[in-house]
Design a protein around this motif. Sequence first.
Motif, PDB file in Angstrom:
ATOM      1  N   GLY A 287       5.600   8.147  10.974  1.00 39.91           N
ATOM      2  CA  GLY A 287       5.734   7.064  11.934  1.00 39.91           C
ATOM      3  C   GLY A 287       4.535   6.885  12.836  1.00 39.91           C
ATOM      4  N   GLU A 288       3.343   7.217  12.355  1.00 35.07           N
ATOM      5  CA  GLU A 288       2.136   7.038  13.150  1.00 35.07           C
ATOM      6  C   GLU A 288       1.571   5.641  12.891  1.00 35.07           C
ATOM      7  N   GLY A 289       1.427   4.866  13.951  1.00 32.40           N
ATOM      8  CA  GLY A 289       0.876   3.522  13.813  1.00 32.40           C
ATOM      9  C   GLY A 289       1.881   2.491  13.356  1.00 32.40           C
ATOM     10  N   GLY A 290       3.149   2.860  13.306  1.00 30.95           N
ATOM     11  CA  GLY A 290       4.195   1.942  12.873  1.00 30.95           C
ATOM     12  C   GLY A 290       5.490   2.700  12.671  1.00 30.95           C
ATOM     13  N   PRO A 291       6.510   2.007  12.228  1.00 30.07           N
ATOM     14  CA  PRO A 291       7.810   2.670  12.063  1.00 30.07           C
ATOM     15  C   PRO A 291       7.776   3.727  10.955  1.00 30.07           C
ATOM     16  N   VAL A 292       8.653   4.712  11.078  1.00 34.54           N
ATOM     17  CA  VAL A 292       8.789   5.722  10.032  1.00 34.54           C
ATOM     18  C   VAL A 292       9.339   5.067   8.770  1.00 34.54           C
ATOM     19  N   ASP A 293       8.703   5.366   7.646  1.00 37.61           N
ATOM     20  CA  ASP A 293       9.202   4.927   6.335  1.00 37.61           C
ATOM     21  C   ASP A 293       9.005   6.115   5.410  1.00 37.61           C
ATOM     22  N   LEU A 294       9.967   7.014   5.472  1.00 43.33           N
ATOM     23  CA  LEU A 294       9.818   8.291   4.779  1.00 43.33           C
ATOM     24  C   LEU A 294       9.751   8.111   3.270  1.00 43.33           C
ATOM     25  N   ALA A 295      10.560   7.215   2.720  1.00 46.18           N
ATOM     26  CA  ALA A 295      10.579   7.037   1.266  1.00 46.18           C
ATOM     27  C   ALA A 295       9.240   6.504   0.766  1.00 46.18           C
ATOM     28  N   THR A 296       8.724   5.476   1.434  1.00 44.59           N
ATOM     29  CA  THR A 296       7.442   4.909   1.012  1.00 44.59           C
ATOM     30  C   THR A 296       6.312   5.896   1.262  1.00 44.59           C
ATOM     31  N   GLY A 297       6.348   6.576   2.403  1.00 37.35           N
ATOM     32  CA  GLY A 297       5.325   7.573   2.684  1.00 37.35           C
ATOM     33  C   GLY A 297       5.310   8.664   1.632  1.00 37.35           C
ATOM     34  N   ALA A 298       6.497   9.147   1.242  1.00 37.36           N
ATOM     35  CA  ALA A 298       6.583  10.175   0.208  1.00 37.36           C
ATOM     36  C   ALA A 298       6.042   9.661  -1.119  1.00 37.36           C
ATOM     37  N   ALA A 299       6.381   8.420  -1.445  1.00 34.82           N
ATOM     38  CA  ALA A 299       5.903   7.837  -2.700  1.00 34.82           C
ATOM     39  C   ALA A 299       4.380   7.792  -2.744  1.00 34.82           C
ATOM     40  N   TYR A 300       3.787   7.368  -1.641  1.00 32.48           N
ATOM     41  CA  TYR A 300       2.328   7.253  -1.610  1.00 32.48           C
ATOM     42  C   TYR A 300       1.670   8.627  -1.654  1.00 32.48           C
ATOM     43  N   LEU A 301       2.253   9.594  -0.969  1.00 28.43           N
ATOM     44  CA  LEU A 301       1.704  10.952  -1.020  1.00 28.43           C
ATOM     45  C   LEU A 301       1.800  11.522  -2.433  1.00 28.43           C
ATOM     46  N   GLN A 302       2.895  11.263  -3.111  1.00 25.47           N
ATOM     47  CA  GLN A 302       3.037  11.734  -4.490  1.00 25.47           C
ATOM     48  C   GLN A 302       1.974  11.114  -5.390  1.00 25.47           C
ATOM     49  N   LEU A 303       1.769   9.812  -5.272  1.00 27.62           N
ATOM     50  CA  LEU A 303       0.768   9.138  -6.094  1.00 27.62           C
ATOM     51  C   LEU A 303      -0.630   9.677  -5.803  1.00 27.62           C
ATOM     52  N   ALA A 304      -0.924   9.900  -4.533  1.00 30.04           N
ATOM     53  CA  ALA A 304      -2.233  10.447  -4.166  1.00 30.04           C
ATOM     54  C   ALA A 304      -2.407  11.843  -4.735  1.00 30.04           C
ATOM     55  N   ALA A 305      -1.361  12.656  -4.649  1.00 29.40           N
ATOM     56  CA  ALA A 305      -1.420  14.019  -5.185  1.00 29.40           C
ATOM     57  C   ALA A 305      -1.645  13.991  -6.693  1.00 29.40           C
ATOM     58  N   GLU A 306      -0.977  13.086  -7.372  1.00 31.38           N
ATOM     59  CA  GLU A 306      -1.138  12.972  -8.821  1.00 31.38           C
ATOM     60  C   GLU A 306      -2.528  12.503  -9.221  1.00 31.38           C
ATOM     61  N   SER A 307      -3.209  11.832  -8.300  1.00 30.31           N
ATOM     62  CA  SER A 307      -4.586  11.403  -8.583  1.00 30.31           C
ATOM     63  C   SER A 307      -5.585  12.536  -8.388  1.00 30.31           C
TER      64      SER A 307
END
Length: 346
Positions: A287-307
């Motif tokens: 939730g830094e710089g905007g509302p918490v969006d845990l599902a989307t945040g997790a998705a993006y972290l997973q994609l970044a990790a896979e890269s």
Amino acid sequence: MKLHILAAAFGAVALMVAGPVRAQEADSLEKAITLLQQDPISALAELERLSAAGDAEAMNMVAIVVSDPPPGIPADPERAMQLWEQAFANGSKGARLNLGTRLLLNDDAGDDARAVEMLRDVEPDLMGIAAYPLGRAYLFGNGVEQDLERGSRLMETAVQQSPGNMDAQFLLGRAYQNGWGIQPDPEAGYRHLKIAADAGDYRAQWQVGMMLLDGVGVAANPALARQYVQRSADAGYEQGMISMGVMLAIGQGGAVDAPAARNWYLRAARGGSGHALRGLGAMMAVGEGGPVDLATGAAYLQLAAESGDQIARTLLRQLSTQIATADPAKVRLAREQWVSANGAPR
């Protein structure tokens, strides 16, 4: 870069016309070249006449004009290449320089070895102009075995020959900055990179910003660093956008602006940066710089990790308890939507 090479070719005209032509032809050629500045259409007509008569240096000049013409003359890059090939075959030293340069700087790596051989054999009075494309070839191993020292020395010659060549200034700055076959000299590196940065080179703007931030080659000045990074980011340079996101997120060189940081991460991530997608995902997850969006945040972290982003993997472990509470279906949907719209990050 193309415009610089053409300008360099025009600057070498007086040298190019000293080829094996008869005195009367040489006089006509020199007059036509002089006329190019005042009446390019009439000059081109005279150059075409001399070219048709077999004057190799006139062929070279026609090619220069039609490759990047002034107003009123249609561009014909295909014909320009044909003319350079013909002029080179007929002994034009100017055509050797121009053809070799264009073959080396085009997108076809298959031309590189031939181009390097052509440029290595230019007349001594043209070697200063050939130093730039040859320097790039040796720095990056294009058509020749990589030789960082030789490439860096050639780039020194290129900058001396043409200080307005900003790609040469940038590459020489990087050579001094990193010690590409030469003694590292951060101060000289900063000096050359700043010349390119102040001329609008977004790569150099980011490098200068990082040097100012870290105090390498110049006294640390975070506020000025942020200005240079901002210019690079505004130009759409990926590293500049990522660094702008970092600086805004933690307040380097100015105030913290977390929403703006999110935006810069988003822009860079849309271009394929796993690093930026990790930054965006982390901000959304907490939730830094905007509302918490845990599902989307997790998705993006997973994609970044896979890269291959190692920090994203660390963050996934650190946030594992929170992420476990996210709806798996929403995480999958966010992943699918991102990849569909932007592709997988690299």
